[in-house]
Design a protein around this motif. Sequence first.
Motif, mmCIF file in Angstrom:
data_model
loop_
_atom_site.group_PDB
_atom_site.id
_atom_site.type_symbol
_atom_site.label_atom_id
_atom_site.label_comp_id
_atom_site.label_asym_id
_atom_site.label_seq_id
_atom_site.Cartn_x
_atom_site.Cartn_y
_atom_site.Cartn_z
ATOM 1 N N LEU B 7 -28.971 -12.922 -11.064
ATOM 2 C CA LEU B 7 -27.545 -13.242 -11.195
ATOM 3 C C LEU B 7 -26.892 -13.249 -9.813
ATOM 4 O O LEU B 7 -26.099 -14.110 -9.486
ATOM 5 C CB LEU B 7 -26.879 -12.192 -12.105
ATOM 6 C CG LEU B 7 -25.556 -12.524 -12.749
ATOM 7 C CD1 LEU B 7 -25.603 -13.869 -13.459
ATOM 8 C CD2 LEU B 7 -25.189 -11.441 -13.750
ATOM 9 N N VAL B 8 -27.284 -12.256 -9.025
ATOM 10 C CA VAL B 8 -26.800 -12.185 -7.650
ATOM 11 C C VAL B 8 -28.003 -12.107 -6.732
ATOM 12 O O VAL B 8 -28.943 -11.378 -7.007
ATOM 13 C CB VAL B 8 -25.942 -10.927 -7.409
ATOM 14 C CG1 VAL B 8 -25.384 -10.941 -5.990
ATOM 15 C CG2 VAL B 8 -24.830 -10.831 -8.406
ATOM 16 N N LYS B 9 -27.933 -12.896 -5.688
ATOM 17 C CA LYS B 9 -29.012 -12.848 -4.707
ATOM 18 C C LYS B 9 -28.382 -12.781 -3.329
ATOM 19 O O LYS B 9 -27.495 -13.573 -3.000
ATOM 20 C CB LYS B 9 -29.865 -14.114 -4.850
ATOM 21 C CG LYS B 9 -31.144 -14.060 -4.074
ATOM 22 C CD LYS B 9 -31.995 -15.264 -4.431
ATOM 23 C CE LYS B 9 -33.089 -15.445 -3.378
ATOM 24 N NZ LYS B 9 -33.647 -16.795 -3.439
ATOM 25 N N ILE B 10 -28.806 -11.786 -2.561
ATOM 26 C CA ILE B 10 -28.281 -11.638 -1.205
ATOM 27 C C ILE B 10 -29.410 -11.897 -0.240
ATOM 28 O O ILE B 10 -30.501 -11.357 -0.405
ATOM 29 C CB ILE B 10 -27.714 -10.212 -1.009
ATOM 30 C CG1 ILE B 10 -26.546 -9.976 -1.947
ATOM 31 C CG2 ILE B 10 -27.280 -9.996 0.432
ATOM 32 C CD1 ILE B 10 -26.140 -8.527 -2.024
ATOM 33 N N GLU B 11 -29.152 -12.746 0.760
ATOM 34 C CA GLU B 11 -30.208 -13.088 1.705
ATOM 35 C C GLU B 11 -29.798 -12.725 3.116
ATOM 36 O O GLU B 11 -28.832 -13.257 3.644
ATOM 37 C CB GLU B 11 -30.493 -14.598 1.633
ATOM 38 C CG GLU B 11 -31.641 -14.937 0.696
ATOM 39 C CD GLU B 11 -31.930 -16.430 0.687
ATOM 40 O OE1 GLU B 11 -31.450 -17.146 1.591
ATOM 41 O OE2 GLU B 11 -32.617 -16.866 -0.246
ATOM 42 N N VAL B 26 -29.793 -7.447 5.211
ATOM 43 C CA VAL B 26 -30.127 -6.866 3.914
ATOM 44 C C VAL B 26 -30.356 -7.985 2.898
ATOM 45 O O VAL B 26 -29.580 -8.946 2.832
ATOM 46 C CB VAL B 26 -28.978 -5.960 3.421
ATOM 47 C CG1 VAL B 26 -29.202 -5.544 1.981
ATOM 48 C CG2 VAL B 26 -28.859 -4.738 4.318
ATOM 49 N N SER B 27 -31.435 -7.883 2.139
ATOM 50 C CA SER B 27 -31.680 -8.834 1.051
ATOM 51 C C SER B 27 -31.816 -8.052 -0.246
ATOM 52 O O SER B 27 -32.337 -6.938 -0.274
ATOM 53 C CB SER B 27 -32.950 -9.643 1.310
ATOM 54 O OG SER B 27 -32.802 -10.399 2.485
ATOM 55 N N LEU B 28 -31.361 -8.683 -1.335
ATOM 56 C CA LEU B 28 -31.246 -7.943 -2.591
ATOM 57 C C LEU B 28 -31.194 -8.951 -3.726
ATOM 58 O O LEU B 28 -30.621 -10.032 -3.577
ATOM 59 C CB LEU B 28 -29.948 -7.146 -2.526
ATOM 60 C CG LEU B 28 -29.645 -6.052 -3.521
ATOM 61 C CD1 LEU B 28 -30.572 -4.885 -3.261
ATOM 62 C CD2 LEU B 28 -28.197 -5.578 -3.335
#
Lengths: 526, 260
Positions: B7-11, B26-28
């Motif tokens: 749903l959420v992607k952090i790159e 940070v990736s998540l």
Amino acid sequence: MNSNSRAESDRLKKRNWFIEILQRPEIGPFGVMLLLILALGFFSIPENANTWNLFEGEGLNALGIRNNLRIIAQLGIIALGAGLLIIAGEFDLSIGSMIGFAGMCMAITLKWGFHIVIPYISFTNGISVEKFVIASFNNVTPLAAVFITLCFTLFFGWLMGLIVVKTGLASFIVSLSFLFFLRGLTEVCYRAFNKAPDQTAGSTQVSDLPDFKNIVNLPEYGEIGRVAAKRLDPEILLRYYEKLSPDQIAAFSQKLSMAFERVAAKKTEILMNKNISNIEREINNAKEAGNTDLVTTLQSRLLDAQNMAPVVPKDVTNLDIVKAWIDTLPSERPAADFFGGNVLEGMFEWLYQIGWNVNNYGNKFAPGLYNAVFLWILIAIVAWIVLSKTQAGNWIYSTGGNLNAAKANGVPTGKVKISLFMFSAFCATMFAATQVFETNTADAAKGVLKELEAIAAAVIGGVVLTGGFGTVLGIMFGSIIFGIASVAFFYIPYVDGSFYRIFLGAVLLIAALTNENIRKRITGGI
Amino acid sequence: MSNLDPLVKIENLKKNFGNFTALNGVSLEVFPGEVHALLGDNGAGKSTLIKILSGVYQPTSGKIFVEGSEVKFSSPRDASNVGIGTVYQDLALNALTSMTRNFFLGREQIIGPPPFGILKSKEMNKIAVEEMKKIGIFISDPEQAVGTMSGGQRQTLAIARAIYFGAKVLILDEPTSALGQKQQMEVLKTILKVRDLGNIAIILITHNEIHARLVADRFTFLSLGEVIGTGTPDDLKDSDIKRLMAGGAEIGDLAAELKR
């Protein structure tokens, strides 16, 4: 859910309506108010009057109610402005100065007109300040004067709110500076504008305004003050008698003859009592002297006095009827009448007819209530709806209750505060309007200390100074308590009138403590 | 659940404050119906990360995807518009007004033109009670002041409010801190209820690895602005979690150091 968490999640007891009323925050002020009203009625009953009817007391008879409600209503109007602002977490100490400023603005525009000018420095004959007139309105109507005044006061309210919101300065200090600024501006404006051509500095009061609310339109004569109209040549007045319809004449003459009969009856009563008490005193003297002959003659005179012929009522003349008709003509300045006139005149006429609204001479005691009362109730109803029934009300409570929470949820807290500063200025203007149009005077010292009275009334009514808590009904009760307390002691002959400040100080302190306790009970001690 | 799209992607998110690096790449990934615990010591960058996610800060570089498309937030409102709801530690509640008034604060249902429209109190009361019930707390009197509610109930109120107003990603900032033991459990139950709704991704920021272990489906450990470990509860042993919570330093070394 299992029963365990059900018990944890809902530990409030169900309440019935009686407990619910008792737990309303206004209940304390309401009780104090009732007590004060009863005390006012009881202690103001004249010493020789043998009655327990509270409405016979000077504080609660028709004139007492009229005068006391005026003080209460005027205070109530500004207390609403101050109270709502405190609920939103801000203070307005400029209310008193705003009243003075608004009164000045209204009176000067009414007296000298309204002129928009651009001043400039001229070098033609040495150096002097000349003005370029853009627009000039000489005969400003009361409505226009109120409107012009509102433009200024609402602007100052807006400015104050903007400064508080944008700079984050405490509203205490911002409004305190406006307290000085506006009072100074008021005095400067009086000196600068309120002067006849032969004066070097103007007077700081306006006292010769016409009685706007009583200007009527006499057919074929034009606009004239009510009092002046009644003093016109009887020949002119009697011409109007011809124009009245038989129904009108019948109604007026019935009303007048009833009033005259009442006056005659009172006269009879007063005369009889006076004679009887005189003769009784003489009888006592005669008895002490042992003069039995004199006692018997006096006793027969006493009988005569007791059966004296009643005073004959005055006849209703055609002139009386015309004067009564002039009294019923509507005001030609409805705005002035709205602020300074009377309300509930019909009801007070009826109260006169049923025999309550009657003074010692048999005349009507109070013509009605001051319109300030109506204005107060009107503003209160609007404020009550806005505060407790609308979205804006929820925003006001949350702005004062938890500013960060309100901001985080998208409440425009800045706009809320600015609007309420403007509302406070509006209320001060309404206060000034009722004063100016009731008394047809204005003075640079009007409204001094009113800001503190307004805040005190709001606090007595249950508003918490830190914001977020309070109701319109409570503020109204607070105004009534403050208003009654400030006049009640003057009705009690054997108590120094200044005791009211001692009493109010104590009430204010107790109220503030109670409010804080209620707030703690609700927030759980935060 | 990992077969779903995140749903959420952090790159590779970076954030500098002047020459201080708060986040260093940070990736998540957070999936719907999943509780993602974000753990780390003070100053690890948790707060900076959630403030970027909720639109308070703008990242220096890096990308955020919500439901597959890249988003850029310039204000908290932007973030809540795409469905990121943040429940801060102070909960943004006004203790002096009723539960319903708080539930709808700033988004009141009204008849008439705003802001002077009349509140639809009955409807709002009903909705507030129902929404609270959905995540497990029944309040019989929605008119009661928030100040009279327990800490757990307040937390639930804030969560229910965020969900009702369209949060697909729920960021919970230390929801169990400053609560009593029993109320902490109540909040954890609420979190599980929200997870069971299935369509909401939860990012749980916490200090307390026991709480994280009880509810989290996935862990991410932050230290000094970097991800130092990630995994599911099955992947991680207790000792791993303890070590990672302490910022990666060997807890054994520390113990030895203290003994000396």
